[in-house]
Design an enzyme around this catalytic site. Structure first.
Site, mmCIF file in Angstrom:
data_model
loop_
_atom_site.group_PDB
_atom_site.id
_atom_site.type_symbol
_atom_site.label_atom_id
_atom_site.label_comp_id
_atom_site.label_asym_id
_atom_site.label_seq_id
_atom_site.Cartn_x
_atom_site.Cartn_y
_atom_site.Cartn_z
ATOM 1 N N VAL A 64 125.301 -152.515 34.962
ATOM 2 C CA VAL A 64 124.809 -151.540 33.976
ATOM 3 C C VAL A 64 125.913 -150.641 33.427
ATOM 4 O O VAL A 64 125.717 -149.961 32.418
ATOM 5 C CB VAL A 64 123.652 -150.657 34.532
ATOM 6 C CG1 VAL A 64 122.419 -151.488 34.831
ATOM 7 C CG2 VAL A 64 124.104 -149.849 35.732
ATOM 8 N N ASN A 90 117.143 -147.447 37.318
ATOM 9 C CA ASN A 90 117.121 -147.188 38.760
ATOM 10 C C ASN A 90 118.443 -147.485 39.476
ATOM 11 O O ASN A 90 118.697 -146.920 40.538
ATOM 12 C CB ASN A 90 115.984 -148.029 39.368
ATOM 13 C CG ASN A 90 116.050 -148.093 40.872
ATOM 14 O OD1 ASN A 90 115.657 -147.142 41.554
ATOM 15 N ND2 ASN A 90 116.558 -149.203 41.412
ATOM 16 N N TYR A 154 127.957 -137.750 42.695
ATOM 17 C CA TYR A 154 126.539 -138.158 42.643
ATOM 18 C C TYR A 154 125.665 -137.017 42.081
ATOM 19 O O TYR A 154 124.804 -137.250 41.230
ATOM 20 C CB TYR A 154 126.113 -138.531 44.061
ATOM 21 C CG TYR A 154 124.751 -139.157 44.213
ATOM 22 C CD1 TYR A 154 124.547 -140.511 43.939
ATOM 23 C CD2 TYR A 154 123.661 -138.410 44.670
ATOM 24 C CE1 TYR A 154 123.294 -141.097 44.115
ATOM 25 C CE2 TYR A 154 122.414 -138.984 44.842
ATOM 26 C CZ TYR A 154 122.230 -140.334 44.565
ATOM 27 O OH TYR A 154 120.990 -140.902 44.740
ATOM 28 N N ALA A 156 126.589 -134.580 40.127
ATOM 29 C CA ALA A 156 126.882 -134.415 38.693
ATOM 30 C C ALA A 156 126.167 -135.489 37.881
ATOM 31 O O ALA A 156 125.573 -135.208 36.834
ATOM 32 C CB ALA A 156 128.383 -134.486 38.456
ATOM 33 N N LYS A 158 123.452 -137.213 38.722
ATOM 34 C CA LYS A 158 121.985 -137.069 38.774
ATOM 35 C C LYS A 158 121.501 -135.858 37.964
ATOM 36 O O LYS A 158 120.405 -135.873 37.393
ATOM 37 C CB LYS A 158 121.512 -136.980 40.228
ATOM 38 C CG LYS A 158 121.713 -138.281 41.020
ATOM 39 C CD LYS A 158 120.986 -139.464 40.389
ATOM 40 C CE LYS A 158 121.058 -140.721 41.229
ATOM 41 N NZ LYS A 158 120.371 -141.876 40.598
ATOM 42 N N ILE A 187 114.658 -141.298 50.974
ATOM 43 C CA ILE A 187 113.807 -142.495 50.932
ATOM 44 C C ILE A 187 114.458 -143.593 51.775
ATOM 45 O O ILE A 187 115.682 -143.789 51.711
ATOM 46 C CB ILE A 187 113.617 -143.005 49.479
ATOM 47 C CG1 ILE A 187 113.182 -141.864 48.537
ATOM 48 C CG2 ILE A 187 112.618 -144.168 49.440
ATOM 49 C CD1 ILE A 187 111.841 -141.226 48.818
HETATM 50 P P1 NAP Z 1 119.663 -149.415 46.928
HETATM 51 O O1 NAP Z 1 118.708 -149.994 47.914
HETATM 52 O O2 NAP Z 1 121.125 -149.386 47.253
HETATM 53 O O3 NAP Z 1 119.418 -150.133 45.520
HETATM 54 C C1 NAP Z 1 120.254 -149.904 44.408
HETATM 55 C C2 NAP Z 1 120.440 -151.225 43.683
HETATM 56 O O4 NAP Z 1 121.243 -150.998 42.512
HETATM 57 C C3 NAP Z 1 121.188 -152.261 44.545
HETATM 58 O O5 NAP Z 1 120.553 -153.513 44.488
HETATM 59 C C4 NAP Z 1 122.564 -152.296 43.904
HETATM 60 O O6 NAP Z 1 123.253 -153.513 44.061
HETATM 61 C C5 NAP Z 1 122.211 -152.054 42.446
HETATM 62 N N1 NAP Z 1 123.389 -151.700 41.671
HETATM 63 C C6 NAP Z 1 124.467 -150.977 42.067
HETATM 64 N N2 NAP Z 1 125.365 -150.893 41.084
HETATM 65 C C7 NAP Z 1 124.856 -151.572 40.030
HETATM 66 C C8 NAP Z 1 125.340 -151.862 38.734
HETATM 67 N N3 NAP Z 1 126.544 -151.423 38.315
HETATM 68 N N4 NAP Z 1 124.578 -152.602 37.899
HETATM 69 C C9 NAP Z 1 123.367 -153.075 38.307
HETATM 70 N N5 NAP Z 1 122.852 -152.844 39.537
HETATM 71 C C10 NAP Z 1 123.601 -152.100 40.396
HETATM 72 O O7 NAP Z 1 119.291 -147.899 46.608
HETATM 73 P P2 NAP Z 1 117.878 -147.168 46.470
HETATM 74 O O8 NAP Z 1 117.779 -146.197 47.568
HETATM 75 O O9 NAP Z 1 116.775 -148.126 46.216
HETATM 76 O O10 NAP Z 1 118.194 -146.325 45.136
HETATM 77 C C11 NAP Z 1 117.614 -146.581 43.876
HETATM 78 C C12 NAP Z 1 117.828 -145.363 42.994
HETATM 79 O O11 NAP Z 1 117.186 -144.232 43.603
HETATM 80 C C13 NAP Z 1 119.299 -144.962 42.826
HETATM 81 O O12 NAP Z 1 119.514 -144.502 41.521
HETATM 82 C C14 NAP Z 1 119.453 -143.819 43.800
HETATM 83 O O13 NAP Z 1 120.503 -142.956 43.434
HETATM 84 C C15 NAP Z 1 118.093 -143.177 43.708
HETATM 85 N N6 NAP Z 1 117.736 -142.338 44.853
HETATM 86 C C16 NAP Z 1 117.630 -142.876 46.106
HETATM 87 C C17 NAP Z 1 117.294 -142.044 47.160
HETATM 88 C C18 NAP Z 1 117.155 -142.534 48.584
HETATM 89 O O14 NAP Z 1 116.980 -141.705 49.483
HETATM 90 N N7 NAP Z 1 117.203 -143.827 48.840
HETATM 91 C C19 NAP Z 1 117.050 -140.675 46.939
HETATM 92 C C20 NAP Z 1 117.163 -140.182 45.648
HETATM 93 C C21 NAP Z 1 117.489 -141.027 44.605
HETATM 94 P P3 NAP Z 1 124.278 -153.660 45.314
HETATM 95 O O15 NAP Z 1 123.436 -153.567 46.537
HETATM 96 O O16 NAP Z 1 124.866 -155.022 45.082
HETATM 97 O O17 NAP Z 1 125.256 -152.537 45.174
#
Ligand code: NAP
Length: 246
Positions: A64, A90, A154, A156, A158, A187
């Site tokens: 992305v 996402n 991160y 900045a 978000k 999460i």
């Molecule tokens: P996750 O399990 O690590 O999933 C994120 C996905 O995005 C992974 O499959 C990752 O691929 C993919 N990705 C990374 N860089 C990318 C790129 N350049 N282009 C396309 N895809 C890419 O994380 P998650 O916890 O589900 O997080 C999802 C969203 O929620 C994120 O924006 C995160 O910041 C936000 N969030 C999460 C939490 C939490 O506690 N988990 C809290 C607040 C916000 P790879 O695995 O190959 O890197």
């Protein structure tokens, strides 16, 4: 289950795992046609195979943060379906370090994916939505927009996502497009598996509900914001954090 999203085409980035995968399943169960985007095609195919709801989903390998990849991916989705109704921005990464130790590379990587990536995919999908005069964009921010130790990059990004969300809501309302952000707390996904156990235990003590959130709980909120049931919610940031900020 009813199919409130029947005939809708949904694009979800970072769909190979965690919140993105649960979101894809949730939208597909409600009738949407899924376009799942992620870096790794094999991981995406495995994710698709994990749920029968995703049997008709189409996987797209795309970084992305790369404008040409995003542009050609969105063009091919639009060619195939002639519409994009829902975008869930996402995809996200962490590269944590305290201010005094953070490298320029760590800063740039997070800004490129978590902020520029949201801009690129948002812009490309909005151009398609404008043609139909309808759509819903849901940007995944984080409780970190308020500032978190070790997360200059991160936090900045978000906070920037929230600024863009509100700007897009102002600009795209006249095109019938709703734009909102979700700010999850802690999460349970692979992203939070990297947090040391003692730090995680301490963080959970500060959550009134006494537990981490599940990706499906965020996915249910995404499905609500993607549906007609949220049609008068515009430019908002919806928190989902077990009471963490009370
Ligand atoms: P996750 O399990 O690590 O999933 C994120 C996905 O995005 C992974 O499959 C990752 O691929 C993919 N990705 C990374 N860089 C990318 C790129 N350049 N282009 C396309 N895809 C890419 O994380 P998650 O916890 O589900 O997080 C999802 C969203 O929620 C994120 O924006 C995160 O910041 C936000 N969030 C999460 C939490 C939490 O506690 N988990 C809290 C607040 C916000 P790879 O695995 O190959 O890197």
């Amino acid at each position: 289950m009813e199919s409130p999203l029947k005939n809708c085409v949904a694009v979800v980035s970072g769909a190979a795992g965690g919140i993105g995968l649960e979101t894809s399943i949730g939208l597909a169960k409600r009738g949407a046609t899924l376009c799942m985007l992620d870096l790794d095609l094999r991981a995406l195919e495995n994710a698709k195979a994990s749920s029968s709801a995703l049997q008709d989903a189409v996987c797209h390998q795309v970084d992305v943060s790369k404008a040409e990849e995003v542009e050609s991916c969105v063009q091919s989705i639009f060619r195939a379906h002639s519409r994009i109704d829902i975008l869930v921005n996402n995809a996200g990464i962490l590269r944590d370090a305290s201010l005094l130790k953070m490298t320029e590379t760590q800063f740039n990587q997070v800004i490129d994916v978590n902020l520029k990536g949201v801009f690129l995919l948002g812009q490309a999908c909005a151009k398609a939505m404008v043609q139909k005069k309808s759509g819903s964009i849901i940007n995944i921010s984080s409780v970190a927009y308020r500032g978190i130790y070790g997360q200059s990059n991160y936090s900045a990004a978000k906070a920037g996502v929230i600024g863009m969300t509100k700007t897009w809501a102002l600009e795209l309302s006249r095109h019938g497009i709703n734009v909102n952000a979700i700010a999850p707390g802690l999460i349970e996904t692979s992203m939070t598996q990297t947090i040391p156990p003692q730090v995680k235990t301490q963080m959970i003590k500060n959550i009134p509900l006494g537990r981490m959130g599940q990706a499906k709980e965020v996915a249910d909120l995404v499905a609500f914001l993607a549906s007609d049931k949220s049609s008068y919610i515009q430019g908002e940031v919806i928190s989902i954090n077990g009471g963490f900020l009370i």
